[in-house]
Each structure stands twice: as structure tokens, then as C-alpha cells.
Design a protein around this motif. Structure first.
Motif, mmCIF file in Angstrom:
data_model
loop_
_atom_site.group_PDB
_atom_site.id
_atom_site.type_symbol
_atom_site.label_atom_id
_atom_site.label_comp_id
_atom_site.label_asym_id
_atom_site.label_seq_id
_atom_site.Cartn_x
_atom_site.Cartn_y
_atom_site.Cartn_z
ATOM 1 N N ARG A 100 -1.830 21.694 -24.190
ATOM 2 C CA ARG A 100 -2.771 21.578 -23.083
ATOM 3 C C ARG A 100 -4.241 21.774 -23.423
ATOM 4 O O ARG A 100 -5.084 21.879 -22.529
ATOM 5 C CB ARG A 100 -2.382 22.529 -21.970
ATOM 6 N N SER A 101 -4.575 21.837 -24.705
ATOM 7 C CA SER A 101 -5.985 22.049 -25.038
ATOM 8 C C SER A 101 -6.666 20.726 -25.392
ATOM 9 O O SER A 101 -6.225 19.999 -26.290
ATOM 10 C CB SER A 101 -6.083 23.018 -26.223
ATOM 11 N N THR A 237 -10.264 28.903 -21.849
ATOM 12 C CA THR A 237 -10.920 28.077 -20.834
ATOM 13 C C THR A 237 -12.168 28.796 -20.336
ATOM 14 O O THR A 237 -12.313 30.008 -20.482
ATOM 15 C CB THR A 237 -9.971 27.735 -19.676
ATOM 16 N N VAL A 238 -13.031 28.037 -19.691
ATOM 17 C CA VAL A 238 -14.430 28.429 -19.584
ATOM 18 C C VAL A 238 -14.674 29.790 -18.922
ATOM 19 O O VAL A 238 -15.357 30.641 -19.489
ATOM 20 C CB VAL A 238 -15.237 27.268 -18.943
ATOM 21 N N GLN A 245 -16.695 36.947 -23.491
ATOM 22 C CA GLN A 245 -17.982 36.930 -24.210
ATOM 23 C C GLN A 245 -18.901 38.025 -23.672
ATOM 24 O O GLN A 245 -19.553 38.734 -24.440
ATOM 25 C CB GLN A 245 -18.623 35.539 -24.067
ATOM 26 N N ARG A 262 -16.599 21.356 -12.422
ATOM 27 C CA ARG A 262 -15.142 21.274 -12.512
ATOM 28 C C ARG A 262 -14.496 21.997 -11.336
ATOM 29 O O ARG A 262 -15.028 22.983 -10.828
ATOM 30 C CB ARG A 262 -14.640 21.942 -13.811
ATOM 31 N N VAL A 299 -20.659 24.589 -14.934
ATOM 32 C CA VAL A 299 -20.502 25.572 -16.005
ATOM 33 C C VAL A 299 -21.659 26.575 -15.968
ATOM 34 O O VAL A 299 -21.465 27.788 -16.139
ATOM 35 C CB VAL A 299 -20.423 24.831 -17.365
HETATM 36 N N1 USQ Z 1 -17.355 24.672 -21.573
HETATM 37 C C1 USQ Z 1 -18.550 25.306 -21.860
HETATM 38 N N2 USQ Z 1 -18.502 26.432 -22.627
HETATM 39 C C2 USQ Z 1 -17.339 26.954 -23.094
HETATM 40 C C3 USQ Z 1 -16.120 26.320 -22.783
HETATM 41 C C4 USQ Z 1 -16.169 25.168 -22.030
HETATM 42 O O1 USQ Z 1 -19.627 24.862 -21.438
HETATM 43 O O2 USQ Z 1 -17.389 27.977 -23.791
HETATM 44 C C5 USQ Z 1 -17.345 23.477 -20.717
HETATM 45 C C6 USQ Z 1 -16.675 22.262 -21.331
HETATM 46 O O3 USQ Z 1 -17.580 21.493 -22.086
HETATM 47 C C7 USQ Z 1 -16.177 21.543 -20.078
HETATM 48 C C8 USQ Z 1 -15.866 22.669 -19.123
HETATM 49 O O4 USQ Z 1 -16.569 23.803 -19.591
HETATM 50 O O5 USQ Z 1 -17.209 20.781 -19.524
HETATM 51 C C9 USQ Z 1 -14.390 23.015 -19.033
HETATM 52 O O6 USQ Z 1 -13.879 23.291 -20.323
HETATM 53 P P1 USQ Z 1 -12.528 24.138 -20.503
HETATM 54 O O7 USQ Z 1 -12.285 24.284 -21.960
HETATM 55 O O8 USQ Z 1 -12.587 25.360 -19.663
HETATM 56 O O9 USQ Z 1 -11.459 23.197 -19.781
HETATM 57 P P2 USQ Z 1 -10.822 21.801 -20.200
HETATM 58 O O10 USQ Z 1 -11.095 21.429 -21.590
HETATM 59 O O11 USQ Z 1 -11.204 20.812 -19.155
HETATM 60 O O12 USQ Z 1 -9.272 22.109 -20.116
HETATM 61 C C10 USQ Z 1 -8.731 23.115 -19.269
HETATM 62 C C11 USQ Z 1 -7.298 23.353 -19.719
HETATM 63 C C12 USQ Z 1 -6.506 22.063 -19.527
HETATM 64 C C13 USQ Z 1 -6.626 21.610 -18.090
HETATM 65 C C14 USQ Z 1 -8.073 21.467 -17.670
HETATM 66 C C15 USQ Z 1 -8.229 21.220 -16.180
HETATM 67 O O13 USQ Z 1 -7.272 23.749 -21.079
HETATM 68 O O14 USQ Z 1 -5.141 22.299 -19.835
HETATM 69 O O15 USQ Z 1 -5.983 20.357 -17.946
HETATM 70 O O16 USQ Z 1 -8.745 22.712 -17.926
HETATM 71 S S1 USQ Z 1 -9.481 20.033 -15.825
HETATM 72 O O17 USQ Z 1 -10.718 20.477 -16.474
HETATM 73 O O18 USQ Z 1 -9.624 19.988 -14.387
HETATM 74 O O19 USQ Z 1 -9.046 18.781 -16.355
#
Ligand code: USQ
Ligand code: NAD
Length: 407
Positions: A100-101, A237-238, A245, A262, A299
Motif C-alpha cells: 500500500r505504499s 503517512t503524512v 517529526q 487530500r 499538507v
Molecule cells: N507528504 C508530504 N510530506 C510527507 C509525507 C507526505 O508533504 O512527509 C505529501 C505527499 O507528497 C502527498 C501527501 O502528503 O501529497 C500524502 O502522502 P502520504 O504518504 O501520506 O499518502 P499517500 O502516498 O497518498 O498514500 C497513503 C497510503 C495509501 C493510501 C493513500 C490514500 O499509504 O495506502 O491509498 O494514502 S489517498 O492519498 O487518498 O490515495
């Protein structure tokens, strides 16, 4: 009901299994421990210590006198999937069992191929097993809001009415996902919709937003019932990451401008939404889609919320976005179907952020600060992480048969 929870050793699957067991359902969990294998491969770990699945299940039995059946195996193995369904005879299957990542799927070709094979083939095997054994089984499948991407129009729940050259139809909402992982969910959705149409099976696709939090009524009953909590640059996740952090004094890692918006939800609402879907099953032949999130935030807003709640001094850092995604965009997504079924959301209040900060603080000595920064670049075809190992290798180490094509 007899409910089989696929991916029942994971972040969301385990608390879901406990929640459903406590509410009187007979629960079985399926897992191949791939998620624990990714930890070994990446050299990362859950912030909150977790015990083995078997220990968790024993502890649950000690505390509740309730039994959860365990099936260890891989969904990409059709014989295992068929045998498990035949032996457990589920009324419903809740399917969390995927890689899921998004960053993991973007490490390099091998990880992209692994992710899509694991997710798409696993789901396809499940669809065949349901169709062959009992078409009344309700499939509740975890999809993702990220399937839609960030179009410049409102996002609907699965389908959109389109009038084109004078003719009108209701069609699947266009998908513009942002990673090979998110694409695997799109491929799953198409396969499930097709299976509902040709075989008359019943399915609910829960397009879930990003989940935060890690404690539920059941997981707090004993430390051995805890679920995992990821904070590293690949699996964290974020919002959960920002909390870890803050408590470790690491700058909050906002990628780019932070305008990426999101849909978000509390882990408690994941459990409630799955329960609502199970209690109100899809009709035979119906493929329905629920957008499973409760609020949306950018974010940058999330970083500000965490910084405002943290008692110390949290610094927000804007580094270049390692992903290819819109940093400023329109975002309005329908999410009324679960509310109509009775969902009462747990919103992101100050006390919720405080509780995630408190949990992060409790375990902060477990944090490996070196694992926090993002390491996977979307624009590159091979990240440095590729040298850390390959999925086929680490899964083989865990003693399973792998269908991952050799490099
Ligand atoms: N982001 C930051 N800083 C960080 C981590 C992430 O700015 O330290 C940003 C990313 O660029 C992105 C957003 O935050 O724009 C979300 O990133 P995320 O890693 O929290 O989430 P995502 O990659 O979208 O994936 C997570 C789960 C995944 C699920 C998804 C739901 O890992 O399994 O499907 O969230 S969704 O985003 O609605 O598709
Ligand atoms: P997770 O990685 O913690 O759990 C998934 C579990 O499935 C793991 O225990 C893993 O070992 C297992 N698994 C993976 N492939 C398998 C296979 N082939 N056979 C058997 N077991 C397998 O992930 P999670 O965060 O609990 O997410 C669960 C589901 O929810 C995923 O499908 C994910 O796409 C979806 N989702 C998660 C979030 C989130 O924020 N965590 C948001 C939206 C959607």
C-alpha cells in the motif's frame, strides 16, 4: 457473520479484525507477512512495537475469550485463496491485503512490478474464488481516494453522469492516479466492476483517504494488541509522520508548497465505515463505490495544525517535492454515502492531534531519525533504495513461494 479479513496483520486489518470480533462476528484473518518483510528490506520498523500475529490472537483470546482464526498464506497463490474460502465459508471478505505504499511502488521497476502483480493478481484470485464458491459473499475492498487524482472538477463517488454529443450515460469516474501503487487500485476497481457484471457477485469499493491515528477501543486493551504505526519516508503517512517529526525535533517535511489537498480520516472511522458497508451489503451484481474520508486538508494545513498543538517548537520545512503531483489544485470530493448509512465522523480535533503526539512521544526512543527523510524520487527510474534488496528476495527469505517475475 463469518468475516474474513485479508491483510489482518496490517495497520488497518488488525484493528478491524478485533473490532469485528468484539461485535460478535466470527473473524478469520489472512496474511503472508509481506508488510513485516518490507520492514526487513527497508531497515525500518513500526514506531509502536508489535508482536507476532499468533501472539496477538492468543492475547485477544485471553482477554475476550473470543477466537480469531489465522490463515497464513499469499493471495497470489490461487490454491491458498480457494482453500481458505472453502474452509472458512465467509459471508463477507474485507480485503486490505495489498502493498500500500506509493513510494515503495516507485523505487524502481522491480518494486512497481511487484506491487502491481501482488495487488492485481491477489484480487483477481479472490474474485475467481468468490465466483466459483459462493457468489453471495460480499466483497468489501479497500480502494483509495488517490485513484481519482486531483481533477479540476468535483469528484463523485465512483461514477459520473456524462452528456456527450447529445447522449447521456453514467460512467466510471475518470482516474488519474499518482503512483504505480495507486494505479494498481484502479486496475483492481476495473476488475471488480467487471466481475460483478459478468458473475453477479456483490462488491463495495471503499475509496479511502489517508488514515491517521493508531489506537482503537480494542488495541488499547493490552500492549500486545497494538497495531503498527509507520513514520518512515516510505511507509509513514503524512499526519502520523508530522506528529513523530514534531516530538523528535525533526523539521516537519512538507513536500513542495504543501498545497496538495487530500481526504483524511481517523482510524476509528475506518472501522466504522467497514462495519457500515458489511451491515448494508451491496446487491447481487452490484459494484458500488463509497468515498471513505471525513475531512480534507492541504499538507501545509496539516503541518500547521501539528505545529500549533505541539508544546515545543516545531519547525516546518518545505523541501522540493520528490513526487510528481499538483502542489496547487482544486479539490472537492463527494463523500455522502457512508454518512447516509449513519457514519458519525471522528474529526481532527485538537485532542485527536494531542493523542497522536502523545503516542508518538511515548515511543520516541524507537524512532530512527535517519529513516524520516523521503528517499524515493518519482522522476527517477531507480532510487538508491533499490540496492536495499528486492521484494522477490525478501519474500523468498520469509519462506513463501513468490510469483514476482525474476529481474
Ligand atoms: N507528504 C508530504 N510530506 C510527507 C509525507 C507526505 O508533504 O512527509 C505529501 C505527499 O507528497 C502527498 C501527501 O502528503 O501529497 C500524502 O502522502 P502520504 O504518504 O501520506 O499518502 P499517500 O502516498 O497518498 O498514500 C497513503 C497510503 C495509501 C493510501 C493513500 C490514500 O499509504 O495506502 O491509498 O494514502 S489517498 O492519498 O487518498 O490515495
Ligand atoms: P498494511 O501494509 O499495514 O497492511 C496490509 C497487510 O496485507 C499487511 O499485513 C501485508 O502483509 C498483507 N499483504 C500484502 N500482500 C499480501 C498478499 N499477497 N497476501 C496476503 N497478505 C498480504 O497496510 P494498511 O495501511 O493497513 O492498508 C490496508 C489497505 O487499506 C490497503 O489495501 C491500502 O491500500 C488501503 N488504504 C490504506 C490507507 C492508509 O492510510 N493506511 C489509506 C487508504 C487505503
Amino acid at each position: 457473520m463469518n468475516i474474513l479479513v485479508l491483510g489482518g496483520d496490517g495497520y488497518l486489518g488488525w484493528p478491524t479484525a478485533l473490532y469485528l470480533s468484539r461485535r460478535g462476528h466470527h473473524v478469520g484473518v489472512v496474511d503472508n507477512f509481506a508488510r513485516r518483510g518490507y520492514d526487513l528490506e527497508m531497515g525500518v520498523n513500526s514506531l509502536v512495537p508489535i508482536v507476532t500475529l499468533q501472539q496477538r490472537v492468543r492475547r485477544w483470546h485471553d482477554i475476550s475469550d473470543l477466537t480469531i482464526d489465522v490463515f497464513v498464506g499469499d493471495l497470489t497463490d490461487p490454491v491458498f485463496v480457494g482453500d481458505t474460502l472453502a474452509s472458512f465459508q465467509p459471508d463477507a471478505v474485507v480485503h486490505f491485503a495489498e502493498q500500500r505504499s506509493a513510494p515503495y511502488s516507485m523505487i524502481d521497476r522491480k518494486h512497481a512490478v511487484y506491487t502491481q502483480v501482488n495487488n492485481v493478481v491477489g484480487t483477481l484470485n479472490l474474485l475467481y474464488a468468490v465466483a466459483e464458491q459462493d457468489r453471495d459473499i460480499h466483497l468489501v475492498k479497500l480502494g483509495t481516494m488517490g485513484e481519482y487524482g486531483t481533477p479540476n472538477i468535483d469528484i463523485e463517488e465512483g461514477f459520473i453522469e456524462i452528456t456527450h454529443r447529445g447522449r447521456t450515460d453514467v460512467l466510471p469516474y475518470p482516474k488519474q492516479p499518482g503512483s504505480f501503487y495507486h494505479l494498481s487500485k484502479v486496475h483492481d476497481s476495473h476488475n471488480i466492476m467487471f466481475a460483478c457484471r459478468i458473475w453477479g457477485i456483490r462488491a463495495t469499493d471503499l475509496n479511502q483517504g489517508i488514515v491517521y491515528g493508531h489506537e482503537t477501543e480494542e488495541t488499547v486493551l493490552h500492549p500486545e494488541l497494538a497495531t503498527r504505526f509507520d513514520y518512515d519516508g516510505v511507509f509513514g503517512t503524512v499526519l502520523n509522520r508530522f506528529c513523530v517529526q514534531a516530538v523528535t525535533g525533526h523539521p516537519l517535511t512538507v513536500y513542495g508548497s504543501g498545497g496538495q489537498t487530500r481526504g483524511m480520516l481517523n482510524i476509528l472511522d475506518t472501522l466504522a465505515c467497514v462495519e457500515l458497508a458489511l451491515e448494508n451489503p451491496a446487491e447481487r451484481g452490484e459494484f458500488r463505490v463509497f468515498n471513505q474520508y471525513t475531512e480534507s486538508f492541504s499538507v501545509a494545513e496539516m503541518a500547521d495544525l501539528v505545529a500549533a498543538e505541539y508544546v515545543g517548537n516545531a519547525v516546518i520545512d518545505h523541501s522540493p517535492d520528490p513526487r510528481v503531483e499538483k502542489e496547487d489544485h482544486y479539490y472537492r470530493a463527494a463523500h455522502t454515502k457512508l454518512l447516509d448509512l449513519g457514519l458519525v465522523p471522528h474529526l481532527l480535533t485538537s485532542s485527536v492531534i494531542q493523542s497522536i503526539l502523545a503516542a508518538s512521544d511515548r515511543f520516541k526512543t524507537n524512532v530512527d531519525v535517519a529513516a524520516i527523510l523521503p528517499t524515493v524520487q518519482w522522476r527517477s527510474t531507480a532510487s538508491d533504495l533499490a540496492t536495499a534488496g528486492t521484494p522477490s528476495r525478501h519474500l523468498a527469505d520469509l519462506g513463501r513461494q513468490s510469483v514476482v517475475p525474476s529481474p
